[in-house]
Scaffold this motif. Structure first.
Motif, PDB file in Angstrom:
ATOM      1  N   ALA A 183     -19.976  -3.079 -24.753  1.00  0.00           N
ATOM      2  CA  ALA A 183     -19.249  -3.698 -25.868  1.00  0.00           C
ATOM      3  C   ALA A 183     -18.535  -2.602 -26.649  1.00  0.00           C
ATOM      4  N   LEU A 184     -17.229  -2.724 -26.740  1.00  0.00           N
ATOM      5  CA  LEU A 184     -16.397  -1.779 -27.487  1.00  0.00           C
ATOM      6  C   LEU A 184     -15.997  -2.422 -28.808  1.00  0.00           C
ATOM      7  N   VAL A 185     -16.199  -1.686 -29.915  1.00  0.00           N
ATOM      8  CA  VAL A 185     -15.775  -2.140 -31.245  1.00  0.00           C
ATOM      9  C   VAL A 185     -14.818  -1.096 -31.805  1.00  0.00           C
ATOM     10  N   ILE A 186     -13.655  -1.546 -32.252  1.00  0.00           N
ATOM     11  CA  ILE A 186     -12.682  -0.655 -32.884  1.00  0.00           C
ATOM     12  C   ILE A 186     -12.632  -0.980 -34.377  1.00  0.00           C
ATOM     13  N   ASP A 187     -13.002   0.017 -35.198  1.00  0.00           N
ATOM     14  CA  ASP A 187     -13.093  -0.136 -36.650  1.00  0.00           C
ATOM     15  C   ASP A 187     -11.767   0.173 -37.355  1.00  0.00           C
ATOM     16  N   ASP A 188     -11.751  -0.227 -38.638  1.00  0.00           N
ATOM     17  CA  ASP A 188     -10.737   0.200 -39.621  1.00  0.00           C
ATOM     18  C   ASP A 188      -9.376  -0.448 -39.455  1.00  0.00           C
ATOM     19  N   VAL A 219      -6.319   4.920 -29.162  1.00  0.00           N
ATOM     20  CA  VAL A 219      -5.658   3.877 -28.372  1.00  0.00           C
ATOM     21  C   VAL A 219      -5.132   4.464 -27.062  1.00  0.00           C
ATOM     22  N   GLU A 220      -4.518   5.624 -27.142  1.00  0.00           N
ATOM     23  CA  GLU A 220      -4.002   6.275 -25.931  1.00  0.00           C
ATOM     24  C   GLU A 220      -5.134   6.621 -24.968  1.00  0.00           C
ATOM     25  N   ALA A 221      -6.244   7.104 -25.505  1.00  0.00           N
ATOM     26  CA  ALA A 221      -7.386   7.439 -24.654  1.00  0.00           C
ATOM     27  C   ALA A 221      -7.952   6.195 -23.964  1.00  0.00           C
ATOM     28  N   LEU A 222      -8.043   5.106 -24.707  1.00  0.00           N
ATOM     29  CA  LEU A 222      -8.583   3.865 -24.128  1.00  0.00           C
ATOM     30  C   LEU A 222      -7.690   3.324 -23.016  1.00  0.00           C
ATOM     31  N   GLU A 223      -6.392   3.544 -23.136  1.00  0.00           N
ATOM     32  CA  GLU A 223      -5.482   3.090 -22.084  1.00  0.00           C
ATOM     33  C   GLU A 223      -5.747   3.813 -20.762  1.00  0.00           C
ATOM     34  N   LYS A 224      -6.403   4.952 -20.815  1.00  0.00           N
ATOM     35  CA  LYS A 224      -6.792   5.679 -19.603  1.00  0.00           C
ATOM     36  C   LYS A 224      -8.231   5.365 -19.193  1.00  0.00           C
ATOM     37  N   LEU A 225      -9.118   5.297 -20.186  1.00  0.00           N
ATOM     38  CA  LEU A 225     -10.544   5.181 -19.897  1.00  0.00           C
ATOM     39  C   LEU A 225     -10.952   3.782 -19.440  1.00  0.00           C
ATOM     40  N   VAL A 226     -10.343   2.768 -20.041  1.00  0.00           N
ATOM     41  CA  VAL A 226     -10.744   1.392 -19.716  1.00  0.00           C
ATOM     42  C   VAL A 226     -10.429   1.033 -18.258  1.00  0.00           C
ATOM     43  N   PRO A 227      -9.196   1.264 -17.764  1.00  0.00           N
ATOM     44  CA  PRO A 227      -8.909   0.851 -16.379  1.00  0.00           C
ATOM     45  C   PRO A 227      -9.811   1.519 -15.347  1.00  0.00           C
ATOM     46  N   ARG A 228     -10.148   2.783 -15.554  1.00  0.00           N
ATOM     47  CA  ARG A 228     -10.941   3.471 -14.546  1.00  0.00           C
ATOM     48  C   ARG A 228     -12.434   3.133 -14.634  1.00  0.00           C
ATOM     49  N   SER A 229     -12.809   2.353 -15.642  1.00  0.00           N
ATOM     50  CA  SER A 229     -14.213   1.965 -15.782  1.00  0.00           C
ATOM     51  C   SER A 229     -14.499   0.577 -15.216  1.00  0.00           C
ATOM     52  N   LYS A 230     -13.462  -0.119 -14.794  1.00  0.00           N
ATOM     53  CA  LYS A 230     -13.676  -1.434 -14.201  1.00  0.00           C
ATOM     54  C   LYS A 230     -14.453  -1.279 -12.898  1.00  0.00           C
ATOM     55  N   GLY A 231     -15.432  -2.139 -12.708  1.00  0.00           N
ATOM     56  CA  GLY A 231     -16.313  -2.028 -11.546  1.00  0.00           C
ATOM     57  C   GLY A 231     -17.555  -1.217 -11.827  1.00  0.00           C
ATOM     58  N   LEU A 232     -17.541  -0.445 -12.923  1.00  0.00           N
ATOM     59  CA  LEU A 232     -18.730   0.317 -13.322  1.00  0.00           C
ATOM     60  C   LEU A 232     -19.521  -0.422 -14.397  1.00  0.00           C
ATOM     61  N   VAL A 233     -18.804  -1.126 -15.272  1.00  0.00           N
ATOM     62  CA  VAL A 233     -19.427  -1.905 -16.345  1.00  0.00           C
ATOM     63  C   VAL A 233     -18.673  -3.224 -16.471  1.00  0.00           C
ATOM     64  N   ARG A 234     -19.317  -4.151 -17.131  1.00  0.00           N
ATOM     65  CA  ARG A 234     -18.655  -5.408 -17.489  1.00  0.00           C
ATOM     66  C   ARG A 234     -18.362  -5.365 -18.979  1.00  0.00           C
ATOM     67  N   PHE A 235     -17.098  -5.447 -19.346  1.00  0.00           N
ATOM     68  CA  PHE A 235     -16.719  -5.393 -20.759  1.00  0.00           C
ATOM     69  C   PHE A 235     -17.040  -6.740 -21.422  1.00  0.00           C
ATOM     70  N   VAL A 236     -17.702  -6.651 -22.573  1.00  0.00           N
ATOM     71  CA  VAL A 236     -18.070  -7.846 -23.325  1.00  0.00           C
ATOM     72  C   VAL A 236     -17.757  -7.611 -24.802  1.00  0.00           C
ATOM     73  N   LYS A 237     -17.868  -8.657 -25.579  1.00  0.00           N
ATOM     74  CA  LYS A 237     -17.684  -8.549 -27.029  1.00  0.00           C
ATOM     75  C   LYS A 237     -19.008  -8.231 -27.701  1.00  0.00           C
ATOM     76  N   ALA A 238     -18.933  -7.707 -28.920  1.00  0.00           N
ATOM     77  CA  ALA A 238     -20.146  -7.326 -29.632  1.00  0.00           C
ATOM     78  C   ALA A 238     -21.093  -8.506 -29.814  1.00  0.00           C
ATOM     79  N   GLY A 239     -20.520  -9.670 -30.087  1.00  0.00           N
ATOM     80  CA  GLY A 239     -21.350 -10.863 -30.264  1.00  0.00           C
ATOM     81  C   GLY A 239     -22.148 -11.230 -29.027  1.00  0.00           C
TER      82      GLY A 239
END
Length: 304
Positions: free
Chosen positions: A87-92, A280-300
């Motif tokens: 679960a990824l949370v982006i603050d502020d 934001v720029e870092a996430l545009e690189k990190l998120v795609p390469r993490s697919k298949g390693l984790v399942r992205f979900v919401k904090a709830g």
């Protein structure tokens, strides 16, 4: 007279003998004739019954393969292990331009955003995130240790330590009302408030009344916020990793990899970042390469 009587007796004897001979002949003739008729009227031989049609022979069952024979038994498939959850949370969100919020929320995975109240783009940010399918939370300002020193201002209408209970509750309700689409809350700063059971109780009771979940951002190692939420029966989860304390990409990459390892170890992890352009720029690189390693979900989804 004696001579006549003897003559009649001889004649009668001859007649009797003749009659006997005649009857004997007739009887023999009848017997022979009957035998001839019997031979002429002998019944014809019966036809042999036609043989019954032969039933098709049943094929003998093929012998079962013996253990160890060449016929291999199908192997049962091993159950597929579900992917660990992240679960990824982006603050502020709230003070950054909507263009950056749109760019962030265009990432094609589920995640959550925490929006500050009373900011220029508060409502716009919440609306953009909701429209793009992200989970919206209130980022509730709380007093940090060192307030009101430099860099320690949590913002307007924050939850301050010296406020009375009614004012704390009023400020929580006011902040909640300012964020459209919110389904949960996490703390902004708050190292002076989250270790205090009494004040966290006041805050969390207001969340419970609205059936919201809570994320303890763990800005203070002695926080009791998660424990109090559990005691009140509020769905809650704790942060495990901060993504961008250092905004250099190699450092963010290191924290991201740490989160992946914790997810693999524990089954789930919650990581918090901030609405910085570098993040934001870092996430545009990190998120795609993490697919298949984790399942992205919401904090709830992790709050329980």
């Amino acid at each position: 007279m004696a001579r006549g009587k003897g003559k009649r007796t001889s004649t009668l004897a001859l007649l009797g003998w003749a009659t006997f001979t005649l009857l004997l002949g007739l009887g023999a003739g009848l017997m022979l004739g009957q035998q001839g008729c019997d031979r002429r009227q002998a019944p014809a031989k019966r036809e042999a019954p036609s043989p019954e049609p032969r039933k098709p022979e049943k094929k003998s069952a093929e012998p079962k393969a013996k253990p160890g024979s060449e016929v291999a038994k199908p192997q049962s498939e091993e159950p597929v292990r579900p992917l660990p959850r992240l679960a990824l949370v982006i603050d502020d969100l709230g003070y950054m331009q909507p263009e950056l919020v749109t760019r962030l929320c265009s990432l094609p995975v589920p995640f959550s955003v925490a929006v500050l109240p009373y900011q220029e783009f508060t409502r716009d940010s919440a609306d953009i995130a909701y429209r793009l399918g992200k989970e919206v939370m209130l980022h509730l300002p709380m007093e940090p240790i060192g307030y009101p020193g430099p860099g320690r201002d949590p913002g307007p209408n924050a939850i301050l330590y010296n406020l009375p209970e009614p004012e704390v509750r009023r400020r929580v309700r006011m902040a909640l009302d300012g964020i459209p689409h919110r389904v949960g809350v996490n703390n902004h700063m708050g190292s002076r408030i989250t270790p205090d059971r009494l004040r966290m109780g006041w805050v969390l009771q207001e969340l419970k009344a609205r059936k919201l979940f809570f994320v303890d951002s763990r800005t203070e190692k002695d926080s009791v916020a998660y424990d109090v939420a559990e005691q009140l029966g509020i769905p809650a989860v704790q942060r495990k990793v901060f993504l961008d304390d250092d905004k250099a990409f190699p450092e963010m990459e290191k924290q991201w990899d740490r989160a992946l390892k914790l997810a693999e170890k524990d089954g789930s992890v919650l990581i918090i970042g901030h609405i910085y352009p570098e993040t934001v720029e870092a996430l545009e690189k990190l998120v795609p390469r993490s697919k298949g390693l984790v399942r992205f979900v919401k904090a709830g989804d992790l709050a329980k």
